[in-house]
Design a protein around this motif. Sequence first.
Motif, short mmCIF file in Angstrom:
data_model
loop_
_atom_site.label_atom_id
_atom_site.label_comp_id
_atom_site.label_asym_id
_atom_site.label_seq_id
_atom_site.Cartn_x
_atom_site.Cartn_y
_atom_site.Cartn_z
N LYS A 347 0.60 -1.35 0.04
CA LYS A 347 -0.18 0.18 0.23
C LYS A 347 0.93 1.71 0.33
O LYS A 347 0.50 2.36 -0.48
CB LYS A 347 -0.70 -0.09 1.63
CG LYS A 347 -0.39 -0.20 2.41
CD LYS A 347 -1.30 -0.07 3.69
CE LYS A 347 -0.92 -0.40 5.07
NZ LYS A 347 -1.47 -0.13 6.31
N THR A 348 2.11 1.31 1.28
CA THR A 348 3.00 2.49 0.99
C THR A 348 3.39 3.52 -1.02
O THR A 348 3.63 3.97 -1.23
CB THR A 348 4.24 2.50 1.64
OG1 THR A 348 3.13 1.48 2.90
CG2 THR A 348 4.73 3.29 1.81
N GLN A 349 4.46 1.36 -1.03
CA GLN A 349 4.91 1.88 -2.55
C GLN A 349 3.53 2.27 -3.77
O GLN A 349 4.01 2.84 -4.89
CB GLN A 349 5.64 0.75 -2.99
CG GLN A 349 6.75 0.04 -2.37
CD GLN A 349 7.96 -0.98 -2.98
OE1 GLN A 349 6.53 -2.03 -3.93
NE2 GLN A 349 8.81 -1.41 -2.26
N GLY A 350 1.75 1.75 -3.45
CA GLY A 350 1.52 2.04 -4.33
C GLY A 350 0.93 3.03 -4.71
O GLY A 350 0.66 3.55 -6.11
N LEU A 351 0.86 3.92 -3.05
CA LEU A 351 0.00 5.04 -3.07
C LEU A 351 1.69 6.07 -3.70
O LEU A 351 0.56 7.21 -4.14
CB LEU A 351 0.48 5.49 -1.82
CG LEU A 351 -0.14 6.87 -1.45
CD1 LEU A 351 -1.39 7.11 -1.86
CD2 LEU A 351 -0.15 7.12 0.41
N ALA A 352 2.63 6.05 -3.05
CA ALA A 352 3.62 6.57 -4.21
C ALA A 352 3.52 6.80 -5.18
O ALA A 352 3.90 7.69 -5.61
CB ALA A 352 5.42 6.73 -3.45
N GLU A 353 3.53 5.51 -5.52
CA GLU A 353 4.02 5.49 -7.49
C GLU A 353 2.83 6.14 -8.24
O GLU A 353 2.75 7.12 -9.12
CB GLU A 353 3.92 4.32 -8.05
CG GLU A 353 5.37 3.58 -7.78
CD GLU A 353 6.41 4.06 -8.21
OE1 GLU A 353 6.75 4.31 -9.38
OE2 GLU A 353 7.28 5.28 -7.51
N LEU A 354 1.29 6.21 -7.64
CA LEU A 354 0.54 6.84 -7.67
C LEU A 354 0.35 8.17 -8.44
O LEU A 354 -0.22 8.92 -8.59
CB LEU A 354 -1.24 6.18 -7.29
CG LEU A 354 -2.79 6.57 -7.73
CD1 LEU A 354 -3.02 6.23 -8.99
CD2 LEU A 354 -3.63 6.71 -6.93
N MET A 355 0.87 8.48 -6.51
CA MET A 355 0.58 10.21 -6.71
C MET A 355 1.35 10.65 -7.15
O MET A 355 1.61 11.61 -8.95
CB MET A 355 1.52 10.38 -5.04
CG MET A 355 -0.03 10.24 -5.06
SD MET A 355 1.18 10.74 -2.14
CE MET A 355 0.95 12.31 -2.65
#
Length: 413
Positions: A347-355
Motif C-alpha cells: 500500500k505504501t509503494q502503491g500510494l507513492a507511485e500513484l501520486m
Amino acid sequence: MRFSSPAGSPGGSRNAAILALCQGLFTCAISIDLTLTALTGWQLAPDKALATLPFALITVAGAVVTWFAAFLIQRLGRRWSFVLGAASCCAGGLISVWSVWHGQFWTFCVGTALVGVFQAFAQYYRLAAADAVAEAAKSRAISTVLAGGVIAALVGPALAAWSKDWFPAALFAGAYLVVALMGLLSVVVLVLFYRDQAEPSTAAQSQAELAPARPLSAIAHTPVFMASVANNVAGSMVMMFIMTAAPLAAVACHHGIDDGAAIIQWHLVGMYAPSFFAGRLIQRCGLGPVLLAGLGMNLGCAIIAMLSTTLPAFYVALLLLGVGWNFMFVGGTTLLAQSYTPSERAKTQGLAELMRYAATALATLGAGPLLARFGWETLNAAILPVLLVSALATLRWMWAQRGGRTALAAGLR
C-alpha cells in the motif's frame, strides 16, 4: 520510523544487475513508443483530434495499473509479476504491429495501453532491488537499476528510426515489432535469471514486523515518507514539465528542430549517467546533502532558462535538470524504501507511485498549453514553488533524523 538491516541478502546485488538489464530493455521499448506513437496516431486516427490519444493512454494505463501492480507483486511475488508486465509489452507491441498493418486506430490504442501496463510494473524494478539489500546498500542498488537506462535512453530513438521502415507497406510497424521483442527478451531474462530474494532482517526489524501494520494515513504523515514523495513527485513532475516543453521552446527561440532533439538527448544523459555514481555519493556525503544538491540543480536549470534562451543555455539547463532528477529520484526512492515494514510495502509503494504518476501526467498535459500562453521563462518560474515544497519536506526529515540521533546519543550517556 526507519527500518534497517546490517547486511543484504546474498543475491541482492545479482538481482540488481538483472533488473538493470530489464530496465534497459524497458527503456528501449518505452522510448520507441514515445518517439513514434504520436506520429502513428496521426496516421491512423479517424479524427485527427484523437491523434494523441494512443500516446496519452501509455501514461493513463500506467497510472491506473500502478496501484494494483503493488498488490499483485505482494501476492504473486516480484518475479512472476514482472514477467506478467513484460508479457503485456510483448502483446502490446504485436497488437500495435497488427493495427498499423491493417490501419486500425482503436486496436492500436489497446496496444499502447498495454505498453503502459508494462511501464507500471517496470517502475517497481528499482524498489525490488532496494528491498533486497540492507539500508546502507539501498541507494547503490537503486542506482544500479537506473544505470541500465543510460545506453537504452540513447539507443531507443535510434532503434525507432532504424526499424520504422522495415515494412514499406506499413510505416512504423517494424518499430513496434522491436517493442514486442524488448518485452519478449525481458520475459526470458526474468524467467531464466531473476529470483525473489528473502529480505535482510535484524532482531529490531523482526520485532517491528510483529506489530500491526500502520494505517496508510499514519505512514503518509511520517517525515521520511513525506520527504520521499516530495522528492520523487517534485523531481519527476518538474523534469517532465520542462522536458516536454523544451524542444518546442527551442524552436520558438529560433533554434533548429535537430537542436531540440539534441537538447533532449543531452538531458537523457544527465538523467541516467549519474546512476553510475549516485549511490556511492549518497554513502559518502549522506542522503540529505545529495537530495538538496538535486534540488539545487533543478533551481539552477530554472535560473539559467529564465536568464537566457541561447542554445548553450538550453543545453546546460536541460543537463542540470537531468542530473537533478537523478539525485532526487535515487534519494527519494531510498527514503521510500525506509518508510515501511514488509507488511506495509504494497500500500505504501502503491500510494507513492500513484501520486508520482498523477503529478507527472498533469505536468505532461499542462506543459504545452502553459508554454503557448505564458512563454518559456514563466514556465521555468512556475517550478520554483514545487521545488520549495520539496526542499521544506527534505529539511523537515533531516531535522527529524538529527533529533533522533541526538536523543539516542543522550540515552547512551
